[in-house]
Design a protein around this motif. Structure first.
Motif, PDB file in Angstrom:
ATOM      1  N   VAL A 143       0.836  -1.205   0.000  1.00  0.00           N
ATOM      2  CA  VAL A 143       0.000   0.000   0.000  1.00  0.00           C
ATOM      3  C   VAL A 143       0.874   1.259   0.000  1.00  0.00           C
ATOM      4  CG1 VAL A 143      -1.575   1.378   1.431  1.00  0.00           C
ATOM      5  CG2 VAL A 143      -2.067  -1.014   1.005  1.00  0.00           C
ATOM      6  N   VAL A 144       1.903   1.266   0.850  1.00  0.00           N
ATOM      7  CA  VAL A 144       2.783   2.439   0.910  1.00  0.00           C
ATOM      8  C   VAL A 144       3.489   2.631  -0.443  1.00  0.00           C
ATOM      9  CG1 VAL A 144       4.788   3.459   2.066  1.00  0.00           C
ATOM     10  CG2 VAL A 144       3.106   2.227   3.398  1.00  0.00           C
ATOM     11  N   GLY A 145       3.903   1.531  -1.052  1.00  0.00           N
ATOM     12  CA  GLY A 145       4.532   1.608  -2.372  1.00  0.00           C
ATOM     13  C   GLY A 145       3.593   2.225  -3.399  1.00  0.00           C
ATOM     14  N   ILE A 146       2.352   1.771  -3.390  1.00  0.00           N
ATOM     15  CA  ILE A 146       1.360   2.296  -4.344  1.00  0.00           C
ATOM     16  C   ILE A 146       1.117   3.790  -4.085  1.00  0.00           C
ATOM     17  CG2 ILE A 146      -1.095   2.183  -5.002  1.00  0.00           C
ATOM     18  CD1 ILE A 146      -0.927  -0.860  -4.514  1.00  0.00           C
ATOM     19  N   VAL A 147       1.063   4.142  -2.804  1.00  0.00           N
ATOM     20  CA  VAL A 147       0.824   5.549  -2.433  1.00  0.00           C
ATOM     21  C   VAL A 147       1.933   6.431  -3.000  1.00  0.00           C
ATOM     22  CG1 VAL A 147       0.895   7.141  -0.455  1.00  0.00           C
ATOM     23  CG2 VAL A 147      -0.553   5.108  -0.367  1.00  0.00           C
ATOM     24  N   LEU A 148       3.188   5.990  -2.847  1.00  0.00           N
ATOM     25  CA  LEU A 148       4.316   6.801  -3.333  1.00  0.00           C
ATOM     26  C   LEU A 148       4.324   6.883  -4.857  1.00  0.00           C
ATOM     27  CD1 LEU A 148       7.148   5.754  -0.845  1.00  0.00           C
ATOM     28  CD2 LEU A 148       5.672   7.766  -0.792  1.00  0.00           C
ATOM     29  N   LEU A 149       3.931   5.785  -5.509  1.00  0.00           N
ATOM     30  CA  LEU A 149       3.846   5.806  -6.981  1.00  0.00           C
ATOM     31  C   LEU A 149       2.771   6.799  -7.426  1.00  0.00           C
ATOM     32  CD1 LEU A 149       4.191   2.057  -8.044  1.00  0.00           C
ATOM     33  CD2 LEU A 149       5.712   3.960  -8.627  1.00  0.00           C
ATOM     34  N   ALA A 150       1.613   6.742  -6.737  1.00  0.00           N
ATOM     35  CA  ALA A 150       0.515   7.654  -7.080  1.00  0.00           C
ATOM     36  C   ALA A 150       0.930   9.101  -6.849  1.00  0.00           C
ATOM     37  CB  ALA A 150      -0.721   7.317  -6.243  1.00  0.00           C
ATOM     38  N   ALA A 151       1.638   9.338  -5.739  1.00  0.00           N
ATOM     39  CA  ALA A 151       2.097  10.697  -5.431  1.00  0.00           C
ATOM     40  C   ALA A 151       3.050  11.185  -6.519  1.00  0.00           C
ATOM     41  CB  ALA A 151       2.790  10.709  -4.074  1.00  0.00           C
ATOM     42  N   THR A 152       3.933  10.282  -6.992  1.00  0.00           N
ATOM     43  CA  THR A 152       4.868  10.638  -8.053  1.00  0.00           C
ATOM     44  C   THR A 152       4.109  10.998  -9.332  1.00  0.00           C
ATOM     45  OG1 THR A 152       6.378   9.028  -7.101  1.00  0.00           O
ATOM     46  CG2 THR A 152       6.931   9.847  -9.300  1.00  0.00           C
ATOM     47  N   ALA A 153       3.102  10.168  -9.657  1.00  0.00           N
ATOM     48  CA  ALA A 153       2.309  10.409 -10.875  1.00  0.00           C
ATOM     49  C   ALA A 153       1.604  11.759 -10.802  1.00  0.00           C
ATOM     50  CB  ALA A 153       1.292   9.287 -11.066  1.00  0.00           C
ATOM     51  N   VAL A 154       1.049  12.079  -9.649  1.00  0.00           N
ATOM     52  CA  VAL A 154       0.331  13.354  -9.488  1.00  0.00           C
ATOM     53  C   VAL A 154       1.302  14.531  -9.632  1.00  0.00           C
ATOM     54  CG1 VAL A 154      -0.865  14.821  -7.798  1.00  0.00           C
ATOM     55  CG2 VAL A 154      -1.566  12.459  -8.107  1.00  0.00           C
ATOM     56  N   LEU A 155       2.460  14.401  -9.006  1.00  0.00           N
ATOM     57  CA  LEU A 155       3.458  15.477  -9.070  1.00  0.00           C
ATOM     58  C   LEU A 155       3.917  15.681 -10.514  1.00  0.00           C
ATOM     59  CD1 LEU A 155       5.318  17.470  -7.561  1.00  0.00           C
ATOM     60  CD2 LEU A 155       6.968  15.619  -7.323  1.00  0.00           C
ATOM     61  N   GLN A 156       4.163  14.551 -11.193  1.00  0.00           N
ATOM     62  CA  GLN A 156       4.612  14.621 -12.579  1.00  0.00           C
ATOM     63  C   GLN A 156       3.546  15.290 -13.449  1.00  0.00           C
ATOM     64  OE1 GLN A 156       5.772  10.822 -14.070  1.00  0.00           O
ATOM     65  NE2 GLN A 156       6.985  11.680 -15.742  1.00  0.00           N
TER      66      GLN A 156
END
Lengths: 289, 320
Positions: A43-56
């Motif tokens: 879950v934490v991994g997915i959260v960080l990936l999603a955060a990266t996608a949003v920032l990008q």
């Protein structure tokens, strides 16, 4: 009923004060449970990936349109991360409590020196420990992202991170309330999911309707006018009751340096969590009594 | 197995009633459990045993009546009273992710006790679980989980142990081990309140038996006093010439008759009072136009008494 609840809430406070030892044992168990699960790491991994996608996405938008979406590009990923992790922890609380009810372990605990409030507090604190680890990772990610895109970690962002504990507490307490009311695992999971989806749907609906351009000749008979009014009312209700909406409002308040509004929203979130928590404790006790 | 009885009961229940809407699950019930005794709670499904245990454990609030635990009127928040009591439910109620010793220590921590000592390890040994002490509970069989639950209950150093079907899922060796352990706990001065459907086991285990029906106590006494007919009469077998079915219907109407069964040409009658009922039974059979060919009276097992007391017109009887 209100007197009964306030008496119960008072007793629950007293329980918490003198029931530290059982609470500590439950807390340690739930801390270990959440850190051991592979699911939590995923879950934490997915959260960080999603955060990266949003920032990008935000940065690309800025590059294409030369429009600054937000004064702090790291704020939206943070709001998203907190939302996702708190939803997961709320779900874990739902599963935790209902499993204890269904397996009969709750009856064993409550027939001993464990009270409903110390049991629930143990779950909340155990979940918050897990959240602290997750937040550290989110902070690490933020520092990394800020270094790459040549930004700095703002004080407002750190303040948001601190305030996020209130949001997580409120969502976990909501999960506890649902499970204390339902006591059945799948019913509780479905109700929890339905409430979360309703929250998201109402906010998306309000933004969608709000994005439709207002016709200059719009009258009261215009269906869009009616829909705008309805979604506006619903959105205000969500603003009152949803911890996520409050977190959004906190972020907006910090953007405009409106610290009074930030504080009000923070207090509202904490109050929401406290009421949910003691309602859950009262309901769980009520199921027994 | 008579025990010296202390004057003050650990658990005293007076006029306890629990209603669920119009249904009265426990009806004006009185019950005492004294230090150092094993009390067996018997009754058919729906007799109110589980409701009674739930109220004693503070898991359910009574509609009326009083529960006094360790001299103080208990309620759900009476932490000290609850610290002196331990409960093993009928369900497994065990955390599968823990190892056995960790599970026991989790509860010892809750009860404010240090980590397991030699006494706890001895409990593992007594119940044949010493080899599994560091094994994950998820790998345990039902019987092993049941034994671990009992170890956990005793390891929290309670004065009163409440057990619901303690020998369910146990093999014969396990049953004997559990019985011996509970009797040892009794000898150490602890009290045990045990609810079970296994009459034979209760007969061997309990110092005192309480039989419930429809939420009330219908029979109470030591297993031996019940067996010896001090509480109730016993079983009468009759061989008749005539319409057996018609006679059985008539016998069931008699107030002192509990269970009436047919075994080949014999009618077996369980009676619920200490008087000699043979004359009244003969008269009843005669009134139905049948003739008594043979009548014998026999001593009874606890099972007979259970069936008698829990039959529809069983009457309450007590002995001390």
């Amino acid at each position: 009923m209100s007197t009964e609840f306030s008496n119960s809430a008072f007793r629950s406070f007293a329980d918490l004060a003198i029931g530290m030892r059982p609470m500590k044992a439950v807390f340690r168990r739930y801390t270990r449970l959440s850190s051991l699960q592979i699911g939590t790491l995923i879950v934490v991994g997915i959260v960080l990936l999603a955060a990266t996608a949003v920032l990008q996405g935000d940065l690309e938008f800025l590059e294409r349109n030369a429009i600054l979406v937000t004064t702090d590009p790291l704020q939206t990923p943070l709001v998203l991360s907190v939302g996702m992790i708190s939803l997961f922890l709320g779900l874990s609380a739902v599963i935790g409590v209902t499993s204890e009810v269904e397996n009969g372990t709750l009856a064993v605990l409550l027939s001993g020196p464990v009270t409903t409030s110390s049991f629930l507090a143990g779950i909340v604190l155990g979940s918050l420990v897990f959240y602290s680890w997750s937040l550290l990772l989110v902070l690490g990610w933020s520092v990394l992202a800020a270094t790459i895109i040549n930004l700095h970690i703002s004080a407002a962002l750190l303040l948001m991170m601190a305030a996020s504990y209130a949001v997580v507490f409120a969502v976990i307490s909501l999960g506890l309330l649902i499970s204390a009311w339902s006591q059945k695992r799948w019913t509780a999971i479905l109700v929890y999911a339905a409430i979360v989806l309703l929250d998201i749907a109402l906010r998306v609906l309000d933004r969608f309707i709000g994005s439709v351009p207002v016709q200059s000749e719009s009258t009261r008979n215009d269906p869009w006018h009616f829909l705008r009014s309805v979604s506006g009312v619903l959105d205000r209700a969500v603003q009152w009751f949803s911890p996520f909406a409050k977190f959004d409002a906190m972020a907006r308040a910090l953007e405009f340096a409106d610290y009074q509004q930030f504080f009000l929203q923070l207090m509202g979130t904490i109050l929401f969590g406290v009421v949910m928590f003691f309602l859950a404790s009262w309901l769980l006790k009520g199921q027994r009594a | 197995m008579e025990t010296e009885r202390s004057a003050t009961p650990l658990l005293s229940v007076r006029g306890l009633t629990k209603e669920f809407g119009a249904f009265r699950a426990v009806n004006d019930l009185d019950l005492d459990v004294y230090p150092g005794e094993i009390v067996g709670l018997l009754g058919p499904n729906g007799a109110g045993k589980s409701t009674l245990l739930s109220m004693v454990l503070g898991l359910l609030a009574p509609t009326s009546g009083e529960i006094s635990l360790f001299g103080a009127t208990t309620h759900q928040e009476n932490r000290e009273a609850r610290r002196r009591m331990s409960y093993v439910p009928e369900t497994q109620a065990i955390y599968d992710e823990m190892i056995a010793l960790e599970y026991v220590d989790f509860f010892r921590e809750i009860y404010g006790l240090p980590e397991s000592d030699d006494d706890v390890l001895d409990l593992f040994e007594r119940l044949d679980l010493e080899k599994w002490i560091n094994s994950r509970v998820a790998n345990f069989s039902m019987g092993m989980k049941r034994r671990l639950g009992l170890i956990r209950a005793i390891a929290t150093d309670p004065d009163l142990i409440v057990l619901d079907e303690p020998v369910a899922n146990l093999d014969p060796r396990g049953i004997v081990k559990v019985r011996e352990l509970l009797q040892q706990q009794r000898d150490l001065g602890r009290s045990v309140l045990v609810s079970s459907h296994l009459l034979g086991e209760i007969e061997l285990l309990a110092d005192r038996v309480i039989v419930m029906r429809n939420g009330s106590v219908v029979l109470e006494g030591t297993p031996s006093s019940i067996r010896d007919g001090q509480v109730v009469g016993g079983r009468i077998e009759v061989e008749i010439a005539g319409d057996i079915d018609q006679v059985m219907v008539a016998l069931r109407r008699l107030p002192f008759v509990g269970d009436v069964r047919r075994h080949k040409d014999l009618i077996q009658i369980a009676v619920s009072s200490g008087d000699d009922h043979r004359q009244k039974i003969s008269q009843c059979i005669h009134d139905e136009g049948a003739v008594v060919l043979q009548m014998t009276s026999s001593t009874v097992s606890l099972e007979d008494m259970f069936l008698t007391a829990t039959a529809d017109h069983g009457s309450k009887a007590k002995t001390r």
